[in-house]
Write an enzyme that holds these catalytic residues in place. Structure first.
Site, PDB file in Angstrom:
ATOM      1  CG  HIS A  67      -1.986   1.037   1.174  1.00 22.02           C
ATOM      2  ND1 HIS A  67      -3.212   0.868   1.772  1.00 22.02           N
ATOM      3  CD2 HIS A  67      -2.031   2.276   0.629  1.00 22.02           C
ATOM      4  CE1 HIS A  67      -3.959   1.937   1.576  1.00 22.02           C
ATOM      5  NE2 HIS A  67      -3.247   2.820   0.888  1.00 22.02           N
ATOM      6  CG  LEU A 101       5.214   4.485  -5.968  1.00 20.40           C
ATOM      7  CD1 LEU A 101       5.769   3.502  -7.002  1.00 20.40           C
ATOM      8  CD2 LEU A 101       6.292   4.840  -4.949  1.00 20.40           C
ATOM      9  NE  ARG A 102       0.847  11.296  -3.132  1.00 19.96           N
ATOM     10  CZ  ARG A 102      -0.295  11.039  -2.511  1.00 19.96           C
ATOM     11  NH1 ARG A 102      -1.298  10.477  -3.172  1.00 19.96           N
ATOM     12  NH2 ARG A 102      -0.450  11.337  -1.232  1.00 19.96           N
ATOM     13  CG  ASN A 108      -4.446   7.900  -4.954  1.00 26.58           C
ATOM     14  OD1 ASN A 108      -3.473   7.168  -5.077  1.00 26.58           O
ATOM     15  ND2 ASN A 108      -4.677   8.600  -3.858  1.00 26.58           N
ATOM     16  CG  ASP A 125      -6.193   3.694  -0.509  1.00 30.37           C
ATOM     17  OD1 ASP A 125      -6.816   3.320   0.500  1.00 30.37           O
ATOM     18  OD2 ASP A 125      -5.210   4.440  -0.472  1.00 30.37           O
ATOM     19  CG  HIS A 153     -10.480   4.525   1.563  1.00 31.37           C
ATOM     20  ND1 HIS A 153      -9.261   5.103   1.811  1.00 31.37           N
ATOM     21  CD2 HIS A 153     -11.399   5.323   2.166  1.00 31.37           C
ATOM     22  CE1 HIS A 153      -9.435   6.199   2.535  1.00 31.37           C
ATOM     23  NE2 HIS A 153     -10.728   6.362   2.753  1.00 31.37           N
ATOM     24  CG  HIS A 181      -6.125   2.566   5.400  1.00 30.76           C
ATOM     25  ND1 HIS A 181      -7.502   2.512   5.471  1.00 30.76           N
ATOM     26  CD2 HIS A 181      -5.822   3.220   4.240  1.00 30.76           C
ATOM     27  CE1 HIS A 181      -8.017   3.100   4.418  1.00 30.76           C
ATOM     28  NE2 HIS A 181      -7.033   3.547   3.651  1.00 30.76           N
ATOM     29  CG  ASP A 205      -2.222   4.896   3.475  1.00 30.91           C
ATOM     30  OD1 ASP A 205      -2.102   5.138   2.261  1.00 30.91           O
ATOM     31  OD2 ASP A 205      -3.156   5.349   4.168  1.00 30.91           O
TER      32      ASP A 205
END
Length: 436
Positions: A61, A64-65, A95, A153, A180, A233, A306
């Site tokens: 989880h 890495l953007r 995301n 997520d 999520h 999470h 996370d």
């Protein structure tokens, strides 16, 4: 490359090994493990006496953007942060911008990881298009492209019909749906856990029920469809109870917990530090104790960071307005070795299992053990190594850690991926002849 790791304490929970042994690596794979092994002529030998040799740690989880949010993190910076933190593989959430809801984005992530990454990268595809929770993403082509799971997520799929269809659609691929679990209507106004501390601080509370309600729904949908649902999470005692009961009924439900939910409670918010703001929020002490118990007894299958990097501007200003999320790749292993293992709250083999065999099993990943023939992905720990968390020295592009200034003992000293150092010269223990 061949390499002999000599005289370390080998902890491999998947094969029930906890003993002083040697590990022989050849052609990027584990050749054999045993006492006093003889290495072929010319094989480099690394003395790891006094160290702990484990299967490579896996974080399922991570954000890495990239693509789209490279000012927060990139595949290059994120995988380097993972390597210095002891992780040999990461699974990255969908995301990004654009969202990983189609094969083109998956292909981009994997291509970038091959060129710029230093650990293994496994993409997680979106459940819904644009993470809007309205229509399913191209799950078939995402799975074909290499996605190992599906998740929105960061957002909860509130539409139960859409989520049911996603679970059914995922069945032929053998991939889990990662939930999520947060009812956005109950959670909408909250910025921290609802309870005594939020009342005293005058901050809007987010009730534990916002998580529990969705965990219950998703377990029921997994029972209906026969799918594998994984709770991301997990943070409440109620959610732990629901997962435990669901598993007892034979439902395919698994769960992960983050380091910050294991060692911090909502009491940490009293200084209004935005680095203590995340979703789900830090919970009460009773929840923390429930999470620790569930991690020890196996109700919670794995630990995941996370890792959610944010620029400084995202975390500035008032607590209520700050972005949710903290970085974790570089702090997870040392913090838990010190605060859980060293403190006697969890034994070392169990911690290693939750970082190795557990996540590998959940996402059907290679690795997670040191069996002969397995990839030579190895994490070496020094339980006596002293450390101080200095965010300014992170390899991540972001600094939003809740552990800044913490000190302790125990941490990773070498990360091998395919038998080679992931970061030659950057970790205290190096391989002879590996270069810089």
């Amino acid at each position: 490359m061949s390499l002999l790791l000599r005289g370390g304490r080998v902890v491999d929970p998947a094969n029930r090994i906890d003993a002083i042994q040697d590990v022989l690596i050849a052609d990027g794979r584990i050749l054999r493990i045993g006492p006093a092994l003889r290495a072929p002529e010319g094989t480099p030998v690394l003395d790891v006496a006094g160290k702990v040799v484990c299967p490579g740690f896996i974080d399922i989880h991570v954000h890495l953007r990239e693509p789209g949010l490279e000012y927060k993190e990139t595949i290059a910076s994120g995988t380097r942060a993972a390597a210095v933190g002891g992780f040999t593989a990461v699974a990255c959430m969908a995301n990004t911008y654009p969202v990983n809801d189609n094969r083109a984005v998956t292909d981009f992530i994997l291509a970038k990881a091959r060129v710029e990454g230093v650990v293994r990268v496994y993409p997680i595809g979106a459940v819904s298009r644009g993470l809007k929770g309205e229509t399913l993403a191209e799950m078939g082509e995402l799975a074909e492209g290499g996605c190992v799971a599906f998740s929105d997520d960061g957002k909860c799929v509130m539409n139960a019909e859409v989520y049911r269809r996603a679970m059914e659609y995922a069945l032929p691929f053998g991939t889990p749906i990662i939930s999520h679990a947060e009812d956005c209507h109950l959670a909408r106004a909250g910025c921290m856990n609802e309870g005594l501390v939020s009342t005293e601080l005058g901050l809007s509370g987010l009730p534990a029920a916002a998580e529990d309600v969705m965990v219950a729904r998703d377990i029921l949908l997994a029972e209906l469809t026969g799918a594998h649902v994984h709770i991301a999470h997990i943070s409440t005692a109620g959610a732990v109870r629901l997962v435990r009961e669901g598993r007892a009924r034979g439902i395919r439900v698994t769960a992960e917990v983050t380091p910050h939910h294991l060692v911090l409670s909502d009491e940490a918010v009293r200084d209004y530090d935005p680095n203590m703001k995340m979703a789900p929020p830090l919970r009460g002490k009773r929840d923390v104790e429930a999470l620790l118990e569930a991690l020890a007894d196996g109700t919670i299958d794995c630990i995941a960071t996370d890792h959610a990097p944010h620029a400084l501007s995202d975390k500035e200003g008032e607590f209520e307005e700050a972005a949710n999320g903290v970085v974790g790749l570089e702090t997870a292993v040392p913090v838990l070795l010190d605060r859980l293992v060293r403190a006697g709250r969890l034994d070392l083999p169990t911690l290693v299992a939750r970082f190795t065999a557990g996540p590998a099993r959940l996402l059907n990943l290679p690795g997670g053990s040191l069996a002969a023939g397995a990839p030579a992905d190895i994490t070496i720990l020094d339980l006596e190594r002293s450390w101080t968390v200095e965010p300014g020295r992170f390899l991540s592009r972001s600094r939003n850690t809740p552990f800044g200034g913490w000190t302790g003992q125990g941490g990773p000293v070498l990360t091998l991926v395919g038998g080679l150092p992931a970061l030659p010269g950057r970790q205290p223990l190096t391989v002879p002849g590996a270069g810089a």
